[in-house]
Design a protein around this motif. Structure first.
Motif, PDB file in Angstrom:
ATOM      1  N   TYR A  52     -23.295 -14.960  42.176  1.00 33.30           N
ATOM      2  CA  TYR A  52     -24.595 -15.552  41.554  1.00 33.30           C
ATOM      3  C   TYR A  52     -24.170 -16.988  41.010  1.00 33.30           C
ATOM      4  CZ  TYR A  52     -25.754 -16.603  36.426  1.00 33.30           C
ATOM      5  OH  TYR A  52     -25.800 -16.939  35.371  1.00 33.30           O
ATOM      6  N   LEU A  53     -25.377 -17.452  41.627  1.00 36.26           N
ATOM      7  CA  LEU A  53     -24.930 -19.023  41.189  1.00 36.26           C
ATOM      8  C   LEU A  53     -26.169 -19.694  39.830  1.00 36.26           C
ATOM      9  CD1 LEU A  53     -25.478 -20.129  44.710  1.00 36.26           C
ATOM     10  CD2 LEU A  53     -23.482 -19.467  43.600  1.00 36.26           C
ATOM     11  N   PRO A  54     -25.724 -20.453  39.442  1.00 31.49           N
ATOM     12  CA  PRO A  54     -25.858 -21.009  38.470  1.00 31.49           C
ATOM     13  C   PRO A  54     -27.507 -21.499  38.125  1.00 31.49           C
ATOM     14  CG  PRO A  54     -24.310 -22.349  38.767  1.00 31.49           C
ATOM     15  CD  PRO A  54     -24.444 -21.014  39.481  1.00 31.49           C
ATOM     16  N   ALA A  55     -28.405 -21.904  37.796  1.00 33.26           N
ATOM     17  CA  ALA A  55     -29.581 -22.759  37.734  1.00 33.26           C
ATOM     18  C   ALA A  55     -29.295 -24.006  37.982  1.00 33.26           C
ATOM     19  CB  ALA A  55     -30.331 -22.750  36.827  1.00 33.26           C
ATOM     20  N   GLY A  56     -29.858 -25.164  38.623  1.00 34.49           N
ATOM     21  CA  GLY A  56     -29.103 -26.107  39.293  1.00 34.49           C
ATOM     22  C   GLY A  56     -27.967 -26.716  40.111  1.00 34.49           C
ATOM     23  N   TYR A  57     -27.221 -25.535  40.850  1.00 35.13           N
ATOM     24  CA  TYR A  57     -26.914 -25.604  41.651  1.00 35.13           C
ATOM     25  C   TYR A  57     -27.118 -26.030  42.968  1.00 35.13           C
ATOM     26  CZ  TYR A  57     -22.817 -24.387  44.628  1.00 35.13           C
ATOM     27  OH  TYR A  57     -22.024 -24.297  45.881  1.00 35.13           O
ATOM     28  N   GLU A  58     -26.656 -27.779  43.133  1.00 36.04           N
ATOM     29  CA  GLU A  58     -26.753 -27.608  44.635  1.00 36.04           C
ATOM     30  C   GLU A  58     -25.753 -27.754  45.312  1.00 36.04           C
ATOM     31  OE1 GLU A  58     -28.300 -31.670  44.127  1.00 36.04           O
ATOM     32  OE2 GLU A  58     -30.073 -31.098  43.147  1.00 36.04           O
ATOM     33  N   ALA A  59     -25.229 -27.252  46.542  1.00 33.32           N
ATOM     34  CA  ALA A  59     -24.209 -27.270  47.212  1.00 33.32           C
ATOM     35  C   ALA A  59     -23.712 -28.755  47.223  1.00 33.32           C
ATOM     36  CB  ALA A  59     -24.673 -26.423  48.481  1.00 33.32           C
ATOM     37  N   ALA A  60     -24.850 -29.212  48.259  1.00 37.97           N
ATOM     38  CA  ALA A  60     -24.169 -31.016  48.528  1.00 37.97           C
ATOM     39  C   ALA A  60     -24.252 -31.947  46.940  1.00 37.97           C
ATOM     40  CB  ALA A  60     -25.231 -31.590  49.258  1.00 37.97           C
ATOM     41  N   GLY A  61     -24.707 -31.618  45.937  1.00 36.57           N
ATOM     42  CA  GLY A  61     -24.594 -31.762  44.604  1.00 36.57           C
ATOM     43  C   GLY A  61     -22.819 -32.310  44.178  1.00 36.57           C
ATOM     44  N   ASP A  62     -23.336 -33.346  43.148  1.00 34.18           N
ATOM     45  CA  ASP A  62     -22.293 -33.792  43.050  1.00 34.18           C
ATOM     46  C   ASP A  62     -20.811 -33.036  42.032  1.00 34.18           C
ATOM     47  OD1 ASP A  62     -22.442 -36.122  44.183  1.00 34.18           O
ATOM     48  OD2 ASP A  62     -23.468 -37.395  42.972  1.00 34.18           O
ATOM     49  N   THR A  63     -22.332 -31.503  41.371  1.00 30.89           N
ATOM     50  CA  THR A  63     -20.951 -32.020  39.863  1.00 30.89           C
ATOM     51  C   THR A  63     -20.279 -30.047  41.291  1.00 30.89           C
ATOM     52  OG1 THR A  63     -23.134 -31.559  38.567  1.00 30.89           O
ATOM     53  CG2 THR A  63     -21.872 -30.020  38.231  1.00 30.89           C
ATOM     54  N   ARG A  64     -19.284 -29.469  40.452  1.00 28.35           N
ATOM     55  CA  ARG A  64     -18.447 -28.760  40.805  1.00 28.35           C
ATOM     56  C   ARG A  64     -18.257 -28.067  39.758  1.00 28.35           C
ATOM     57  NH1 ARG A  64     -16.937 -29.772  46.372  1.00 28.35           N
ATOM     58  NH2 ARG A  64     -15.558 -28.318  46.002  1.00 28.35           N
ATOM     59  N   TYR A  65     -17.978 -26.402  40.037  1.00 22.89           N
ATOM     60  CA  TYR A  65     -18.588 -25.436  38.824  1.00 22.89           C
ATOM     61  C   TYR A  65     -17.166 -24.672  38.894  1.00 22.89           C
ATOM     62  CZ  TYR A  65     -22.885 -26.309  39.260  1.00 22.89           C
ATOM     63  OH  TYR A  65     -24.586 -27.335  39.359  1.00 22.89           O
ATOM     64  N   PRO A  66     -17.080 -24.110  37.841  1.00 23.27           N
ATOM     65  CA  PRO A  66     -15.287 -22.949  37.494  1.00 23.27           C
ATOM     66  C   PRO A  66     -16.098 -21.898  38.525  1.00 23.27           C
ATOM     67  CG  PRO A  66     -17.068 -22.836  35.702  1.00 23.27           C
ATOM     68  CD  PRO A  66     -17.086 -24.578  36.309  1.00 23.27           C
ATOM     69  N   VAL A  67     -15.235 -21.080  38.582  1.00 27.26           N
ATOM     70  CA  VAL A  67     -15.845 -19.231  39.256  1.00 27.26           C
ATOM     71  C   VAL A  67     -15.017 -17.489  38.765  1.00 27.26           C
ATOM     72  CG1 VAL A  67     -15.979 -18.273  41.453  1.00 27.26           C
ATOM     73  CG2 VAL A  67     -15.436 -20.727  41.649  1.00 27.26           C
ATOM     74  N   LEU A  68     -15.857 -17.341  37.981  1.00 26.21           N
ATOM     75  CA  LEU A  68     -15.144 -16.182  37.424  1.00 26.21           C
ATOM     76  C   LEU A  68     -15.283 -14.901  38.466  1.00 26.21           C
ATOM     77  CD1 LEU A  68     -18.196 -15.524  34.390  1.00 26.21           C
ATOM     78  CD2 LEU A  68     -16.349 -16.897  34.441  1.00 26.21           C
ATOM     79  N   TYR A  69     -14.768 -14.178  38.073  1.00 29.02           N
ATOM     80  CA  TYR A  69     -14.279 -13.155  39.504  1.00 29.02           C
ATOM     81  C   TYR A  69     -14.598 -12.228  38.456  1.00 29.02           C
ATOM     82  CZ  TYR A  69     -12.769 -16.383  43.541  1.00 29.02           C
ATOM     83  OH  TYR A  69     -13.145 -18.145  44.590  1.00 29.02           O
ATOM     84  N   LEU A  70     -15.238 -11.191  39.271  1.00 29.63           N
ATOM     85  CA  LEU A  70     -15.690 -10.386  38.026  1.00 29.63           C
ATOM     86  C   LEU A  70     -15.392  -9.046  39.034  1.00 29.63           C
ATOM     87  CD1 LEU A  70     -19.235 -11.291  37.742  1.00 29.63           C
ATOM     88  CD2 LEU A  70     -17.103 -11.007  36.297  1.00 29.63           C
ATOM     89  N   LEU A  71     -13.992  -8.204  38.838  1.00 27.01           N
ATOM     90  CA  LEU A  71     -13.452  -6.853  39.475  1.00 27.01           C
ATOM     91  C   LEU A  71     -13.814  -5.444  38.785  1.00 27.01           C
ATOM     92  CD1 LEU A  71     -10.020  -7.599  39.613  1.00 27.01           C
ATOM     93  CD2 LEU A  71     -11.994  -9.083  40.983  1.00 27.01           C
ATOM     94  N   HIS A  72     -14.826  -4.758  39.428  1.00 23.18           N
ATOM     95  CA  HIS A  72     -15.586  -3.404  39.210  1.00 23.18           C
ATOM     96  C   HIS A  72     -15.018  -2.580  38.658  1.00 23.18           C
ATOM     97  CE1 HIS A  72     -15.038  -1.153  43.071  1.00 23.18           C
ATOM     98  NE2 HIS A  72     -15.655  -2.966  43.510  1.00 23.18           N
ATOM     99  N   GLY A  73     -15.172  -1.289  37.470  1.00 23.15           N
ATOM    100  CA  GLY A  73     -15.136  -0.409  37.580  1.00 23.15           C
ATOM    101  C   GLY A  73     -14.869   0.113  39.005  1.00 23.15           C
ATOM    102  N   SER A  74     -14.692   1.884  38.872  1.00 22.11           N
ATOM    103  CA  SER A  74     -14.697   2.798  39.895  1.00 22.11           C
ATOM    104  C   SER A  74     -15.875   3.055  40.310  1.00 22.11           C
ATOM    105  CB  SER A  74     -13.881   4.620  38.758  1.00 22.11           C
ATOM    106  OG  SER A  74     -12.836   4.158  38.486  1.00 22.11           O
ATOM    107  N   GLY A  75     -15.665   2.846  41.686  1.00 23.94           N
ATOM    108  CA  GLY A  75     -16.799   3.580  42.806  1.00 23.94           C
ATOM    109  C   GLY A  75     -17.242   2.404  42.560  1.00 23.94           C
ATOM    110  N   GLY A  76     -17.452   0.669  42.074  1.00 23.26           N
ATOM    111  CA  GLY A  76     -18.165  -0.358  41.765  1.00 23.26           C
ATOM    112  C   GLY A  76     -18.500  -0.333  43.079  1.00 23.26           C
TER     113      GLY A  76
END
Length: 321
Positions: A52-76
């Motif tokens: 998931y990349l938020p609106a306005g994300y630019e790989a070469a831009g100046d903004t650095r983003y925090p990351v949520l690591y999402l761990l699913h449940g059984s059989g995800g």
């Protein structure tokens, strides 16, 4: 990026204002994982994840983003978090939380640990996925730029990773976590699916379970704030009757959520000196036992409150280079 699914910027009429709905990108990605390629399970060589990349994300831009690591449940599967994306969109749009990157790996019934049955899932996430994300995306590549969220089985994983790798994660949210302070019930997925040995190995469970990990966690300097939520009408193990003992309610998730919170926040895990009636020195944690079961009626509000809690307790907002 593969299998691109783009959120559209759509005007929505609210009162007399035209407010744009947030535009985001959600893709399904695959990466080569040395941990999976070199383990004893030939069926797992690559690690897939939803990005998931938020609106306005630019790989070469100046903004650095925090990351949520999402761990699913059984059989995800790759769609395990699809009910959560609109919540995250809305929170970012309303300014409740800042824009974030979210990464949701897929590991089946692994319980997020290394095993012969499901491969080196934990090592793949910790040693392969996190460096890959930091190397290829505009992230904040430090612990205050990473947080964990897990539901059910993923709550076990988020609890373990937060305690075992406090140098990597700033905070964690556990939604109806599949925790057991002692051995799990005989009917639990942790026993029957092979994540802790096939046949199940009680010693392997004890080695990886949170009471053992708390000992190493308490010996280091980092503190990981945990937000924990469980429903008061979650599975009642007593109803299994002949399969479990008469006091099987001790296995219930709301009971075990309280036990985990107590172990972190009420039992002086740091062995610190304090005077009578003073607050017990504790690792930061918040607990909610709410009306509901094992579903989105609990997880949706818990996800929202947990994200706000994590940003208020150490998780960094986006930064500018």
């Amino acid at each position: 990026m593969s299998n691109l699914a783009r959120g559209l910027l759509v005007p929505v009429l609210i009162g007399t204002l035209m407010v744009p709905v947030i535009a985001q990108e959600i893709t399904i990605e695959t990466m080569a994982s040395p941990a999976l390629a070199n383990d004893d399970n030939p069926q797992t060589e690559d690690l897939s994840y939803t990005l998931y990349l938020p609106a306005g994300y630019e790989a070469a831009g100046d903004t650095r983003y925090p990351v949520l690591y999402l761990l699913h449940g059984s059989g995800g599967e790759a769609d395990a978090w699809e009910d959560f994306w609109p919540i995250l969109d809305t929170m970012i749009l309303e300014g409740t939380v800042p824009p974030v990157i979210a990464v949701a790996p897929v590991t089946g019934n692994s319980y997020w640990v290394d095993s012969a049955t499901f491969g080196a899932a934990e090592t793949a996430v910790i040693d392969d996925l996190i460096p890959h994300i930091d190397q290829t995306l505009a992230t904040i590549p430090e612990r205050d730029g990473r947080a964990l969220v897990g539901f059910s089985m993923g709550g076990f994983g988020a609890a373990r990773y937060g305690l075992a790798y406090p140098d990597l994660f700033a905070a964690a949210t556990l939604l109806s976590p599949a925790l057991q302070q002692a051995q799990p019930p005989a009917t639990a997925g942790a026993v029957s699916r092979g994540s802790f040995g096939d046949p199940y190995d009680p010693a392997r469970w004890d080695e990886l379970n949170y009471p053992a990990v708390i000992e190493t966690y308490a010996a280091q300097d980092h503190r990981v704030p945990f937000f924990i939520v469980a429903g008061d009408d979650d599975w009642n193990h007593l109803s299994e009757k002949e399969d479990l003992p008469g006091d099987a309610t001790r296995y219930n998730m709301e009971v075990q959520a309280v036990a985990f919170y107590t172990a972190l926040h009420r039992e002086n895990i740091f062995d610190a000196d304090f005077e009578k009636w003073e607050d017990v020195p504790a690792s930061p944690a918040e607990l909610r036992i709410v009306d509901g079961g094992h579903d989105m009626e609990v997880w949706g509000p818990g996800f929202s409150e947990g994200l706000a809690y994590m940003f208020a307790n150490g998780l960094s907002a986006p930064t500018e280079n």
